[in-house]
Design an enzyme around this catalytic site. Structure first.
Site: not given
Ligand SMILES: Cc1ncc(COP(=O)(O)O)c(C=O)c1O
Lengths: 406, 149
Positions: A118, A195, A198, A221, A361
């Site tokens: 991401h 990270d 998910q 999430k 993203c």
């Molecule tokens: C794998 C992953 N990393 C990071 C994020 C970023 O999360 P957030 O927007 O809550 O910071 C997301 C979700 O959008 C994600 O799916």
């Protein structure tokens, strides 16, 4: 038993109309218990935590620190101080990049990420690499979305200082072998950043068993409010790091020109904290535990299987990632021949079916799989087989709306 | 008009059977227009005779609304002079943003006026205006549109 239907009743938004919500990987819905916990905090013990010497403030501090312990326990941290509350995964990863990365990565060093990250777990490392003259190295998955042993053993080297990998890909839904990668990274003297945005909603996580030095998660999430997230950091590492943000609440002693910092975790929590939502996150964790990861997984597998079987019957649909429905963590990313994902999503919205369309993203991954944009359906335990049937039925009619045959 | 009807009656025809798609090899102006958030990506080509748009076309990819909208736009600007085309772009964007609603102004857009209901679909506004925005940019800043050739 059969109690998933009972749990679903706790989600007012899901019972408020005929919408099928299949964008859970973007954000989950929240049960009444979580919303009540937040409201209750403000109704009963709201004051600025950590500051006041009176009952309400001490109550707020206690609620906040209890929430920290709940998170620590949930992901297997060895002590509560290893949990820093942030706004979300993005902020958690930026904290690591600024406070650890900028100090410990030097010219000629390498940072290893995967091409499926991401943007939140890519851009902070791009920044560190650019500023400090380091190189970003990308692990690439095979056709099934798997990062193989050969792949990470050939790219993680003595030059590697940081390995940053998504636990579960938000596009393929695949669970990466983070434990194995962490072990190899450590053998090369690198630290491992995971990270967990998910993974935390769907599986039991043990940061110590994984061997993560840092682990980031987002409350929104996993049934908690938006605006609360956490970073786990190994105690020894956090202790040596400089603060990310400075200001109130994170100090020990301040003079006109200098300051000493508070102990961790407060060193990394500058300014008034988000205690209300931290309490919400703790309530979300309790809720997830009451459902149970075994039930959560069982339901997600059942729904993912139905979705993938249904999609396989539509010859114009291409599904990305593993062919095995058990390796999707409730996430199915696909394209429809001749129909742009945005049109697909708009047409489905007309039928009250909510799916994601776009690059998720993860633009480098879209480039890697040769798709400009894709559609994604992602389920959680409160979704139902009936909803899958509606989704598949409506999806099968999209091409007709878009002018292809009858 | 509701969304499915809009696709069936207007958008599909231009998306599936475009009349102005293609590249003009000896174009005077060439400009790429992109919607980063959704990946719509078009390149607009134009040949001028003095101030008059003698030929125009586009290629690229994107959602049906973006592609149909640019296809319809080219129909509307052929034979017009720069000033008229820029004015039409202003009308189209005003209509999509819901700022221009009087029938007289909108009639000037001819077939492109059929996209008026996109004004009620905030997620798709950018798709509908991409072609028009790119055309306006190209005519107002021809220096940008020559570098790309
Ligand atoms: C794998 C992953 N990393 C990071 C994020 C970023 O999360 P957030 O927007 O809550 O910071 C997301 C979700 O959008 C994600 O799916």
């Amino acid at each position: 038993m059969g109690s998933l239907q009972d749990f679903r009743k706790d989600f007012d938004i899901l019972n408020s109309g005929d919408y099928v919500y299949f964008d859970n990987a973007a954000t989950s819905q929240r049960p009444r218990q979580v919303l009540d916990a937040v409201t209750n905090f403000y109704k009963t013990t709201n004051a600025n935590p950590l500051r006041g010497l009176y009952d309400w403030s001490m109550g707020a501090t206690e609620a906040y620190e209890n929430a920290r312990s709940t998170v620590a326990d949930f992901i297997g941290a060895s002590r509560a101080e290893e949990i820093i509350f942030t706004r979300n995964t993005t902020e958690s990863l930026n904290l690591v990049a600024y406070s650890y990365g900028m100090e410990n990565v030097h010219e000629g060093d390498e940072i290893v990420v995967t091409v499926m990250e991401h943007h939140s777990n890519l851009l902070p490392w791009q920044m560190v690499a650019k500023k400090n003259g380091a190189k970003l190295v990308f692990l690439e998955p095979d056709e099934e979305g798997v990062i193989t042993k050969e792949e990470y053993e050939s790219k993680i080297t003595d030059k590697t200082k940081i390995v940053a990998v998504g636990h579960v890909s938000n596009v393929f839904g695949i669970t990466n072998p983070v434990k194995e990668i962490a072990e190899y990274a450590h053998s090369k003297g690198a630290i491992m950043v995971v990270d967990g945005a998910q993974s935390t909603p769907h599986m039991s996580v043990d940061v110590q068993a994984i061997g993560a030095d840092f682990f980031a998660l987002s409350g929104h999430k996993m049934l908690a409010p938006m605006g609360i997230g956490a970073l786990y950091g190994r105690y020894e590492l956090l202790e040596k790091m400089q603060p990310f943000l400075t200001g109130g609440e994170m100090i020990e002693y301040v003079t006109r020109t200098d300051a000493t910092y508070a102990e961790i975790p407060h060193k990394f929590e500058a300014g008034t904290v988000n205690a209300g939502d931290a309490v919400g996150l703790a309530a979300a964790i309790e809720y997830i535990k009451s459902v149970g990861f075994d039930k959560i997984e069982e339901q997600e597998l059942k729904l993912t299987k139905l979705i993938m079987e249904g999609l396989a019957k539509l010859p114009y649909i291409k599904v990305y990632g593993s062919k095995d429905y058990r390796k999707h963590c409730g996430i199915v990313t696909f394209t429809m021949e001749g129909v742009h994902p945005h049109d697909m999503s708009s047409v489905l919205n007309d039928d009250h079916v909510c799916i994601r369309a776009g690059h998720h993203c993860a633009q480098p991954l879209m480039q890697f799989i040769g798709a400009g944009s894709t559609a994604r359906a992602s389920v959680y335990f409160y979704n139902t087989e009936e909803e899958v049937a509606v989704f598949l039925d409506k999806l099968s009619k999209v091409r007709e709306v878009m002018g292809y045959g009858a | 008009m509701e969304l499915k009807q809009l696709y069936r009656e207007i958008v599909n025809e231009h998306n599936l059977h475009p009349v102005n798609r293609g590249k003009i090899e000896d174009a005077d102006l060439v400009l790429r227009g992109v919607n980063p958030s959704c990946g719509d990506d078009i390149t607009l080509y134009m040949k001028l005779d003095g101030d008059v748009i003698k030929a125009a076309s586009y290629d690229g990819s994107g959602c049906a609304i973006s592609q149909a909208s640019v296809d319809m736009m080219v129909d509307q600007i052929l034979g017009k002079n720069k000033e008229e085309a820029i004015k039409l772009a202003g009308t189209f964007m005003g209509m999509i943003k819901g700022e221009i609603t009087d029938e007289e102004s909108i009639e000037a857009l001819d077939e492109a006026a059929a996209l008026q209901d996109v004004a009620h679909m905030p997620a798709r506004v950018k798709c509908a205006v991409l072609g028009w925005h790119t055309m306006q940019e190209m005519l107002e800043h021809p220096e940008k549109a020559q570098e790309n050739k």
